[in-house]
Write a protein that holds these residues in place. Structure first.
Motif, PDB file in Angstrom:
ATOM      1  N   TYR A  43       0.842  -1.210   0.000  1.00  0.00           N
ATOM      2  CA  TYR A  43       0.000   0.000   0.000  1.00  0.00           C
ATOM      3  C   TYR A  43       0.874   1.255   0.000  1.00  0.00           C
ATOM      4  O   TYR A  43       0.575   2.246  -0.663  1.00  0.00           O
ATOM      5  CB  TYR A  43      -0.963  -0.019   1.196  1.00  0.00           C
ATOM      6  CG  TYR A  43      -2.026  -1.089   1.028  1.00  0.00           C
ATOM      7  CD1 TYR A  43      -3.166  -0.846   0.272  1.00  0.00           C
ATOM      8  CD2 TYR A  43      -1.853  -2.360   1.571  1.00  0.00           C
ATOM      9  CE1 TYR A  43      -4.129  -1.830   0.075  1.00  0.00           C
ATOM     10  CE2 TYR A  43      -2.803  -3.357   1.380  1.00  0.00           C
ATOM     11  CZ  TYR A  43      -3.930  -3.085   0.633  1.00  0.00           C
ATOM     12  OH  TYR A  43      -4.868  -4.074   0.424  1.00  0.00           O
ATOM     13  N   ARG A  44       1.981   1.212   0.737  1.00  0.00           N
ATOM     14  CA  ARG A  44       2.894   2.355   0.760  1.00  0.00           C
ATOM     15  C   ARG A  44       3.535   2.556  -0.626  1.00  0.00           C
ATOM     16  O   ARG A  44       3.697   3.686  -1.090  1.00  0.00           O
ATOM     17  CB  ARG A  44       4.001   2.121   1.803  1.00  0.00           C
ATOM     18  CG  ARG A  44       3.499   2.253   3.225  1.00  0.00           C
ATOM     19  CD  ARG A  44       4.549   1.817   4.228  1.00  0.00           C
ATOM     20  NE  ARG A  44       4.073   1.933   5.584  1.00  0.00           N
ATOM     21  CZ  ARG A  44       4.234   3.021   6.355  1.00  0.00           C
ATOM     22  NH1 ARG A  44       4.914   4.058   5.900  1.00  0.00           N
ATOM     23  NH2 ARG A  44       3.757   3.047   7.568  1.00  0.00           N
ATOM     24  N   LEU A  45       3.907   1.453  -1.294  1.00  0.00           N
ATOM     25  CA  LEU A  45       4.504   1.553  -2.627  1.00  0.00           C
ATOM     26  C   LEU A  45       3.506   2.141  -3.624  1.00  0.00           C
ATOM     27  O   LEU A  45       3.873   2.960  -4.479  1.00  0.00           O
ATOM     28  CB  LEU A  45       4.959   0.166  -3.100  1.00  0.00           C
ATOM     29  CG  LEU A  45       6.247  -0.328  -2.442  1.00  0.00           C
ATOM     30  CD1 LEU A  45       6.337  -1.853  -2.492  1.00  0.00           C
ATOM     31  CD2 LEU A  45       7.460   0.295  -3.125  1.00  0.00           C
ATOM     32  N   VAL A 108      -8.418  -0.885  -5.223  1.00  0.00           N
ATOM     33  CA  VAL A 108      -6.982  -0.949  -4.882  1.00  0.00           C
ATOM     34  C   VAL A 108      -6.712  -2.238  -4.105  1.00  0.00           C
ATOM     35  O   VAL A 108      -5.760  -2.978  -4.384  1.00  0.00           O
ATOM     36  CB  VAL A 108      -6.549   0.295  -4.072  1.00  0.00           C
ATOM     37  CG1 VAL A 108      -5.133   0.141  -3.529  1.00  0.00           C
ATOM     38  CG2 VAL A 108      -6.676   1.550  -4.929  1.00  0.00           C
ATOM     39  N   ARG A 109      -7.598  -2.552  -3.155  1.00  0.00           N
ATOM     40  CA  ARG A 109      -7.420  -3.781  -2.361  1.00  0.00           C
ATOM     41  C   ARG A 109      -7.506  -5.001  -3.272  1.00  0.00           C
ATOM     42  O   ARG A 109      -6.743  -5.945  -3.145  1.00  0.00           O
ATOM     43  CB  ARG A 109      -8.452  -3.857  -1.240  1.00  0.00           C
ATOM     44  CG  ARG A 109      -8.457  -2.643  -0.325  1.00  0.00           C
ATOM     45  CD  ARG A 109      -9.090  -2.936   1.007  1.00  0.00           C
ATOM     46  NE  ARG A 109      -8.235  -3.784   1.822  1.00  0.00           N
ATOM     47  CZ  ARG A 109      -7.223  -3.355   2.563  1.00  0.00           C
ATOM     48  NH1 ARG A 109      -6.944  -2.070   2.634  1.00  0.00           N
ATOM     49  NH2 ARG A 109      -6.484  -4.197   3.245  1.00  0.00           N
ATOM     50  N   GLN A 110      -8.460  -4.952  -4.217  1.00  0.00           N
ATOM     51  CA  GLN A 110      -8.617  -6.070  -5.151  1.00  0.00           C
ATOM     52  C   GLN A 110      -7.353  -6.232  -6.008  1.00  0.00           C
ATOM     53  O   GLN A 110      -6.874  -7.334  -6.224  1.00  0.00           O
ATOM     54  CB  GLN A 110      -9.855  -5.811  -6.035  1.00  0.00           C
ATOM     55  CG  GLN A 110     -10.262  -6.973  -6.899  1.00  0.00           C
ATOM     56  CD  GLN A 110     -10.595  -8.230  -6.093  1.00  0.00           C
ATOM     57  OE1 GLN A 110     -11.155  -8.140  -5.004  1.00  0.00           O
ATOM     58  NE2 GLN A 110     -10.221  -9.391  -6.603  1.00  0.00           N
ATOM     59  N   ARG A 130      -3.335  -5.661   7.996  1.00  0.00           N
ATOM     60  CA  ARG A 130      -4.581  -5.328   8.682  1.00  0.00           C
ATOM     61  C   ARG A 130      -5.637  -6.407   8.453  1.00  0.00           C
ATOM     62  O   ARG A 130      -6.517  -6.594   9.269  1.00  0.00           O
ATOM     63  CB  ARG A 130      -5.160  -4.002   8.144  1.00  0.00           C
ATOM     64  CG  ARG A 130      -4.231  -2.812   8.219  1.00  0.00           C
ATOM     65  CD  ARG A 130      -3.969  -2.417   9.653  1.00  0.00           C
ATOM     66  NE  ARG A 130      -3.208  -1.178   9.767  1.00  0.00           N
ATOM     67  CZ  ARG A 130      -1.931  -1.035   9.451  1.00  0.00           C
ATOM     68  NH1 ARG A 130      -1.241  -2.075   9.005  1.00  0.00           N
ATOM     69  NH2 ARG A 130      -1.319   0.121   9.588  1.00  0.00           N
ATOM     70  N   ASP A 131      -5.545  -7.062   7.279  1.00  0.00           N
ATOM     71  CA  ASP A 131      -6.601  -8.008   6.880  1.00  0.00           C
ATOM     72  C   ASP A 131      -6.016  -9.358   6.479  1.00  0.00           C
ATOM     73  O   ASP A 131      -6.593 -10.075   5.680  1.00  0.00           O
ATOM     74  CB  ASP A 131      -7.396  -7.423   5.707  1.00  0.00           C
ATOM     75  CG  ASP A 131      -6.522  -7.150   4.486  1.00  0.00           C
ATOM     76  OD1 ASP A 131      -5.279  -7.119   4.618  1.00  0.00           O
ATOM     77  OD2 ASP A 131      -7.080  -6.994   3.389  1.00  0.00           O
ATOM     78  N   MET A 132      -4.829  -9.687   7.019  1.00  0.00           N
ATOM     79  CA  MET A 132      -4.203 -10.958   6.654  1.00  0.00           C
ATOM     80  C   MET A 132      -5.074 -12.137   7.107  1.00  0.00           C
ATOM     81  O   MET A 132      -5.288 -13.087   6.358  1.00  0.00           O
ATOM     82  CB  MET A 132      -2.796 -11.077   7.283  1.00  0.00           C
ATOM     83  CG  MET A 132      -1.808 -10.016   6.843  1.00  0.00           C
ATOM     84  SD  MET A 132      -1.431 -10.083   5.088  1.00  0.00           S
ATOM     85  CE  MET A 132      -2.509  -8.851   4.439  1.00  0.00           C
TER      86      MET A 132
HETATM   87  O1   DC Z   1       1.402  -1.427   8.197  1.00  0.00           O
HETATM   88  P1   DC Z   1       1.716  -0.076   7.534  1.00  0.00           P
HETATM   89  O2   DC Z   1       1.679   1.093   8.487  1.00  0.00           O
HETATM   90  O3   DC Z   1       2.982  -0.141   6.742  1.00  0.00           O
HETATM   91  O4   DC Z   1       0.531   0.151   6.466  1.00  0.00           O
HETATM   92  C1   DC Z   1       0.353   1.369   5.786  1.00  0.00           C
HETATM   93  C2   DC Z   1      -1.127   1.555   5.475  1.00  0.00           C
HETATM   94  O5   DC Z   1      -1.565   0.567   4.535  1.00  0.00           O
HETATM   95  C3   DC Z   1      -2.062   1.408   6.684  1.00  0.00           C
HETATM   96  O6   DC Z   1      -2.360   2.654   7.297  1.00  0.00           O
HETATM   97  C4   DC Z   1      -3.298   0.789   6.132  1.00  0.00           C
HETATM   98  C5   DC Z   1      -2.864   0.103   4.877  1.00  0.00           C
HETATM   99  N1   DC Z   1      -2.847  -1.362   4.962  1.00  0.00           N
HETATM  100  C6   DC Z   1      -4.029  -2.004   4.729  1.00  0.00           C
HETATM  101  O7   DC Z   1      -5.054  -1.359   4.534  1.00  0.00           O
HETATM  102  N2   DC Z   1      -4.065  -3.363   4.699  1.00  0.00           N
HETATM  103  C7   DC Z   1      -2.968  -4.087   4.952  1.00  0.00           C
HETATM  104  N3   DC Z   1      -3.032  -5.417   4.919  1.00  0.00           N
HETATM  105  C8   DC Z   1      -1.746  -3.433   5.246  1.00  0.00           C
HETATM  106  C9   DC Z   1      -1.716  -2.053   5.253  1.00  0.00           C
END
Ligand code: DC
Length: 227
Positions: A43-45, A108-110, A130-132
């Motif tokens: 997501y950061r990339l 984006v998630r998809q 967050r959603d692993m």
């Molecule tokens: O874990 P992180 O702080 O590096 O993640 C950056 C952002 O990416 C976080 O604020 C929410 C999103 N993110 C997400 O929505 N789902 C994930 N599995 C990992 C990160």
């Protein structure tokens, strides 16, 4: 949306920002000799590429196209985006904040879903995000929900940033962290939530080593044969 099912073991570590997930995931993976997925980095990339390419961050389909086309390679501490090492850039607070915003977009998630599932490789994967445990690897053999109180997390992040030579202000970090937590928790799509079968570990007063050991103990307590 297909759900991945595999006998290749996954330990899912989810939790709010700066709960120590990344460090814990890397150390657990190292101890087990497994691969690691830092899903937040994807997501950061995407956020960084959006900024670099001057794409409108409010246009979720344009951002999803960027996510789909990311040219990324993870190599130890290096993260290559289109041939440039951006490991430090993706850790900047403004990139993290934009990542949190664009992570709320369903397309984006998809776009990132199968890319994340492709990290599942023998002998096992430790995945942090967050959603692993809820969406990406719902069949993970162990799901840990790692929490720490927000003040402890802001202090940790402040120390980390200063150690890397960045300027950091505790009050600003605390404010950013609260609003990022709120956004990650309340978004409609794949919110930050513990899976029903996750085990919550509170690391507020635990050292990194103690937290790693708790996760390893939980894993060995499940009694899977060693790979
Ligand atoms: O874990 P992180 O702080 O590096 O993640 C950056 C952002 O990416 C976080 O604020 C929410 C999103 N993110 C997400 O929505 N789902 C994930 N599995 C990992 C990160």
């Amino acid at each position: 949306m297909s759900v991945s099912t595999s006998t290749i073991p996954v330990i899912a570590i989810d939790g709010p920002t700066a709960s120590g997930k990344g460090t814990i995931a890397h150390r657990v993976a190292q101890a087990l000799g497994w691969a690691v997925l830092d899903s937040g980095a994807l997501y950061r990339l995407t956020a960084l590429a959006v900024q670099q390419q001057g794409v409108d961050a409010a246009d979720e389909h344009a951002v999803a196209d960027i996510a789909e086309a990311l040219d990324v390679r993870f190599d130890g501490d290096h993260v290559w985006l289109s041939g440039h090492d951006v490991a430090a850039d993706i850790r900047l607070e403004h990139v993290g904040n934009l990542a949190s915003r664009i992570a709320a977009y369903p397309p984006v998630r998809q776009a990132l879903l199968e890319r994340q599932r492709a990290f599942r490789a023998s002998p096992g994967l430790v995945a942090d995000g967050r959603d692993m445990g809820t969406i990406v690897f719902p069949d993970a053999q162990l799901k840990v929900f790692l929490v720490a109180d927000v003040a402890a997390r802001a202090e940790r992040r402040c120390k980390q940033l200063k150690a890397k030579g960045f300027s950091a202000n505790l009050a600003d970090l605390l404010k950013d962290m609260r609003s990022r937590d709120e956004r990650d928790r309340t978004r409609a799509n794949a919110p930050l939530v513990a899976a029903a079968d996750a085990i919550t570990v509170d690391s507020s007063s635990l050292s990194i080593e103690e937290t790693v050991q708790q996760v390893l103990d939980l894993w060995s307590g499940l009694g899977f044969p060693k790979a």
